[in-house]
Design a protein around this motif. Structure first.
Motif, PDB file in Angstrom:
ATOM      1  N   ARG A  26     -12.308   1.370  -6.581  1.00 41.66           N
ATOM      2  CA  ARG A  26     -12.753   2.324  -5.572  1.00 41.66           C
ATOM      3  C   ARG A  26     -11.608   2.596  -4.596  1.00 41.66           C
ATOM      4  O   ARG A  26     -10.994   1.663  -4.077  1.00 41.66           O
ATOM      5  N   TRP A  27     -11.357   3.854  -4.336  1.00 40.35           N
ATOM      6  CA  TRP A  27     -10.249   4.218  -3.458  1.00 40.35           C
ATOM      7  C   TRP A  27     -10.412   3.602  -2.069  1.00 40.35           C
ATOM      8  O   TRP A  27      -9.447   3.151  -1.458  1.00 40.35           O
ATOM      9  N   GLU A  28     -11.646   3.531  -1.566  1.00 41.06           N
ATOM     10  CA  GLU A  28     -11.839   2.981  -0.227  1.00 41.06           C
ATOM     11  C   GLU A  28     -11.440   1.505  -0.146  1.00 41.06           C
ATOM     12  O   GLU A  28     -11.009   1.028   0.910  1.00 41.06           O
ATOM     13  N   ASP A  29     -11.560   0.761  -1.258  1.00 47.54           N
ATOM     14  CA  ASP A  29     -11.130  -0.638  -1.273  1.00 47.54           C
ATOM     15  C   ASP A  29      -9.615  -0.763  -1.304  1.00 47.54           C
ATOM     16  O   ASP A  29      -9.047  -1.706  -0.744  1.00 47.54           O
ATOM     17  N   LEU A  30      -8.963   0.173  -1.968  1.00 42.70           N
ATOM     18  CA  LEU A  30      -7.504   0.145  -2.062  1.00 42.70           C
ATOM     19  C   LEU A  30      -6.856   0.686  -0.780  1.00 42.70           C
ATOM     20  O   LEU A  30      -5.842   0.157  -0.316  1.00 42.70           O
ATOM     21  N   GLN A  31      -7.448   1.704  -0.221  1.00 41.58           N
ATOM     22  CA  GLN A  31      -6.852   2.405   0.916  1.00 41.58           C
ATOM     23  C   GLN A  31      -6.629   1.483   2.110  1.00 41.58           C
ATOM     24  O   GLN A  31      -5.607   1.584   2.799  1.00 41.58           O
ATOM     25  N   VAL A  32      -7.572   0.552   2.344  1.00 39.49           N
ATOM     26  CA  VAL A  32      -7.463  -0.304   3.526  1.00 39.49           C
ATOM     27  C   VAL A  32      -6.324  -1.308   3.410  1.00 39.49           C
ATOM     28  O   VAL A  32      -5.928  -1.923   4.405  1.00 39.49           O
ATOM     29  N   GLN A  33      -5.776  -1.481   2.207  1.00 49.58           N
ATOM     30  CA  GLN A  33      -4.676  -2.417   1.997  1.00 49.58           C
ATOM     31  C   GLN A  33      -3.319  -1.713   1.981  1.00 49.58           C
ATOM     32  O   GLN A  33      -2.284  -2.371   1.815  1.00 49.58           O
ATOM     33  N   LEU A  34      -3.314  -0.408   2.154  1.00 44.76           N
ATOM     34  CA  LEU A  34      -2.092   0.382   2.044  1.00 44.76           C
ATOM     35  C   LEU A  34      -1.663   0.964   3.386  1.00 44.76           C
ATOM     36  O   LEU A  34      -2.477   1.101   4.304  1.00 44.76           O
ATOM     37  N   PRO A  35      -0.389   1.313   3.521  1.00 46.43           N
ATOM     38  CA  PRO A  35       0.075   1.923   4.766  1.00 46.43           C
ATOM     39  C   PRO A  35      -0.704   3.191   5.075  1.00 46.43           C
ATOM     40  O   PRO A  35      -1.077   3.938   4.157  1.00 46.43           O
ATOM     41  N   PRO A  36      -0.981   3.451   6.335  1.00 45.97           N
ATOM     42  CA  PRO A  36      -1.703   4.679   6.707  1.00 45.97           C
ATOM     43  C   PRO A  36      -0.994   5.914   6.152  1.00 45.97           C
ATOM     44  O   PRO A  36       0.231   5.997   6.143  1.00 45.97           O
ATOM     45  N   GLY A  37      -1.792   6.841   5.667  1.00 48.40           N
ATOM     46  CA  GLY A  37      -1.231   8.074   5.143  1.00 48.40           C
ATOM     47  C   GLY A  37      -0.931   8.040   3.664  1.00 48.40           C
ATOM     48  O   GLY A  37      -0.509   9.062   3.090  1.00 48.40           O
ATOM     49  N   THR A  38      -1.129   6.891   2.993  1.00 46.02           N
ATOM     50  CA  THR A  38      -0.905   6.831   1.549  1.00 46.02           C
ATOM     51  C   THR A  38      -1.847   7.816   0.862  1.00 46.02           C
ATOM     52  O   THR A  38      -3.065   7.767   1.067  1.00 46.02           O
ATOM     53  N   PRO A  39      -1.325   8.743   0.064  1.00 44.24           N
ATOM     54  CA  PRO A  39      -2.189   9.757  -0.550  1.00 44.24           C
ATOM     55  C   PRO A  39      -3.100   9.161  -1.617  1.00 44.24           C
ATOM     56  O   PRO A  39      -2.740   8.197  -2.298  1.00 44.24           O
ATOM     57  N   ARG A  40      -4.269   9.732  -1.730  1.00 43.92           N
ATOM     58  CA  ARG A  40      -5.211   9.301  -2.760  1.00 43.92           C
ATOM     59  C   ARG A  40      -4.733   9.786  -4.118  1.00 43.92           C
ATOM     60  O   ARG A  40      -4.371  10.951  -4.281  1.00 43.92           O
ATOM     61  N   PRO A  41      -4.733   8.905  -5.117  1.00 44.50           N
ATOM     62  CA  PRO A  41      -4.304   9.326  -6.450  1.00 44.50           C
ATOM     63  C   PRO A  41      -5.402  10.096  -7.174  1.00 44.50           C
ATOM     64  O   PRO A  41      -6.562  10.099  -6.745  1.00 44.50           O
ATOM     65  N   ASP A  42      -5.039  10.694  -8.263  1.00 44.02           N
ATOM     66  CA  ASP A  42      -6.024  11.337  -9.119  1.00 44.02           C
ATOM     67  C   ASP A  42      -6.947  10.266  -9.692  1.00 44.02           C
ATOM     68  O   ASP A  42      -6.515   9.151  -9.993  1.00 44.02           O
ATOM     69  N   ASP A  43      -8.231  10.596  -9.838  1.00 41.48           N
ATOM     70  CA  ASP A  43      -9.196   9.618 -10.334  1.00 41.48           C
ATOM     71  C   ASP A  43      -8.816   9.056 -11.698  1.00 41.48           C
ATOM     72  O   ASP A  43      -9.199   7.939 -12.047  1.00 41.48           O
ATOM     73  N   SER A  44      -8.072   9.816 -12.469  1.00 47.42           N
ATOM     74  CA  SER A  44      -7.674   9.347 -13.802  1.00 47.42           C
ATOM     75  C   SER A  44      -6.742   8.145 -13.720  1.00 47.42           C
ATOM     76  O   SER A  44      -6.580   7.408 -14.704  1.00 47.42           O
ATOM     77  N   LYS A  45      -6.132   7.936 -12.548  1.00 45.72           N
ATOM     78  CA  LYS A  45      -5.230   6.799 -12.371  1.00 45.72           C
ATOM     79  C   LYS A  45      -5.985   5.512 -12.062  1.00 45.72           C
ATOM     80  O   LYS A  45      -5.421   4.422 -12.170  1.00 45.72           O
ATOM     81  N   LEU A  46      -7.235   5.645 -11.651  1.00 49.02           N
ATOM     82  CA  LEU A  46      -8.018   4.474 -11.265  1.00 49.02           C
ATOM     83  C   LEU A  46      -8.745   3.926 -12.480  1.00 49.02           C
ATOM     84  O   LEU A  46      -9.828   4.384 -12.840  1.00 49.02           O
ATOM     85  N   VAL A  47      -8.152   2.926 -13.098  1.00 51.61           N
ATOM     86  CA  VAL A  47      -8.722   2.354 -14.319  1.00 51.61           C
ATOM     87  C   VAL A  47      -8.979   0.868 -14.112  1.00 51.61           C
ATOM     88  O   VAL A  47      -8.250   0.188 -13.372  1.00 51.61           O
TER      89      VAL A  47
END
Length: 387
Positions: free
Chosen positions: A118-139
């Motif tokens: 889930r992007w929301e789980d990954l986003q909180v561990q990344l520097p602010p402003g990190t762009p969301r990847p395409d859903d196809s990258k989330l495997v």
């Protein structure tokens, strides 16, 4: 951006890119595990399914010095401070592949590594402003130790870790691996969420950080290791760690004659409480949020805290590239990757914070329960049998 920041960002982005003791023995604070400094041999009290939960050891309550001020201690382990605990039961060994398989068979549970991230789980561990990847990258997948072919700088751990699509608890190294013949090895590639789900199913819970350290010490007040102050007494290895004296430099894995990975639970001698692998083999989840300054805060209390459950939220300013308030849970014990040149976290006071959604090939857990929980479980079992 520094090398360390790039390494940390790489690890997270890898997901985006690669993707008595029954009623007769109370949990008394007056029961101390041996003499301070020169403890007597503490005899293990093990449950047998009648006088305590089978597969668990009784950890008596008491007051102890948590953390360390020793030369090898890290800032997040300091200062040593007094903590009081009630007694509890703890699994004698890490939850194994076989035990976790029973849980999955009974519940149909799907681990986080087997689900689409889930992007929301990954986003909180990344520097602010990190762009969301395409859903196809989330495997689905998990972090796998792959090692290196030669000696490298130990500042960049992205050199020996990879996010491997298809890696999970049944396939710890990736889709081509399996756990056949490793039923008695600790289960790995389980997140904090997975460990919590298992514990709830089993009628238990994860230990608090204080419970974990108290149990690991086995009555040896302020000893460096679970077994004492000497890493390898009489030259005898005491835990599954990366012994650079006997094997290759960390993280080199070119010599197939030198196995790298988990060993069966109980391979090495238990501590005084009858607990195996409280150092090395796999890191272990605890229930506490991780704060780098938690011990400094607790040391300011006028009275030693009783049964502390840890801080209310995470705080780690020492992880470059990751927000200081990013969610992290305390993991303890070190693993087969810890060596005298890297990590050294097989020391009893060593601690670190880990992303609770992270699954890794050197991360497992064990569970605990109180005497009251055990008695309630027995009562419920009896009432079911009567009906």
């Amino acid at each position: 951006m520094s090398k360390r920041i790039r390494a940390r960002v790489w690890l997270v982005l890898g997901i985006l890119i690669g993707l008595g003791v029954t009623a007769g023995v109370a949990a008394s604070l007056d029961v101390l595990p041996g003499q301070r400094g020169k403890p007597d041999k503490v005899l293990a009290v093990l449950g047998d399914g009648k006088k305590g939960p089978e597969g668990m050891a009784w950890i008596p309550g008491g007051e102890f010095a948590m953390g360390s001020d020793a030369r090898m201690s890290q800032p997040n382990e300091r200062p040593a401070h007094k903590v009081r605990l009630s007694g509890f039961w703890m699994d004698t060994h890490d939850v194994t592949n076989q035990e976790f398989a029973r849980f999955v068979a009974a519940t149909g549970y799907v681990t986080t590594a087997e689900r689409k991230p889930r992007w929301e789980d990954l986003q909180v561990q990344l520097p602010p402003g990190t762009p969301r990847p395409d859903d196809s990258k989330l495997v689905p997948g998990a972090m796998v130790f792959v090692g290196t072919a030669s000696e490298v700088s130990l500042r960049d751990f992205s050199q020996w870790w990879r996010y491997v699509p298809g890696a999970d608890w049944r396939h710890p190294q990736g889709p081509q691996s399996n756990i056949i013949g490793k039923e008695d090895h600790p289960v790995v590639q389980v997140s904090y969420e997975d460990a919590q789900a298992y514990a709830k199913w089993a009628g238990k819970r994860l230990p608090t950080e204080a419970e974990w350290e108290f149990a690991a010490r086995g009555g040896l007040e302020q000893a460096t290791y679970v077994w004492g102050n000497e890493l390898a007494p009489n030259g005898r290895p005491m835990a599954n760690i990366w012994d650079t004296r006997e094997s290759q430099p960390f993280p080199v894995v070119t010599d197939e004659k030198i196995p790298v990975g988990t060993t069966p639970v109980g391979t090495y001698a238990p501590n005084n409480y009858g607990l195996y692998d409280m150092a090395g083999n796999v890191w272990q989840w605890t229930g506490d949020w991780y704060r780098a300054d938690a011990f400094r805060i607790e040391a300011q209390y006028r009275q030693p805290p009783l049964d502390p459950a840890g801080p209310a939220q995470s705080f780690d300013p020492d992880d470059p590239g990751v927000p200081s308030a990013a969610p992290k849970r305390v993991t303890r014990g070190g693993s087969f990757l810890c060596s005298d040149t890297y990590c050294i976290s097989y020391r009893t006071s060593a601690r670190r914070g880990t992303d609770p959604m992270n699954s890794m090939s050197h991360l497992g857990f064990r569970t605990v329960m109180t005497q009251a929980q055990w008695q309630l479980a027995q009562a419920n079992k009896h009432s079911v049998a009567v009906r």
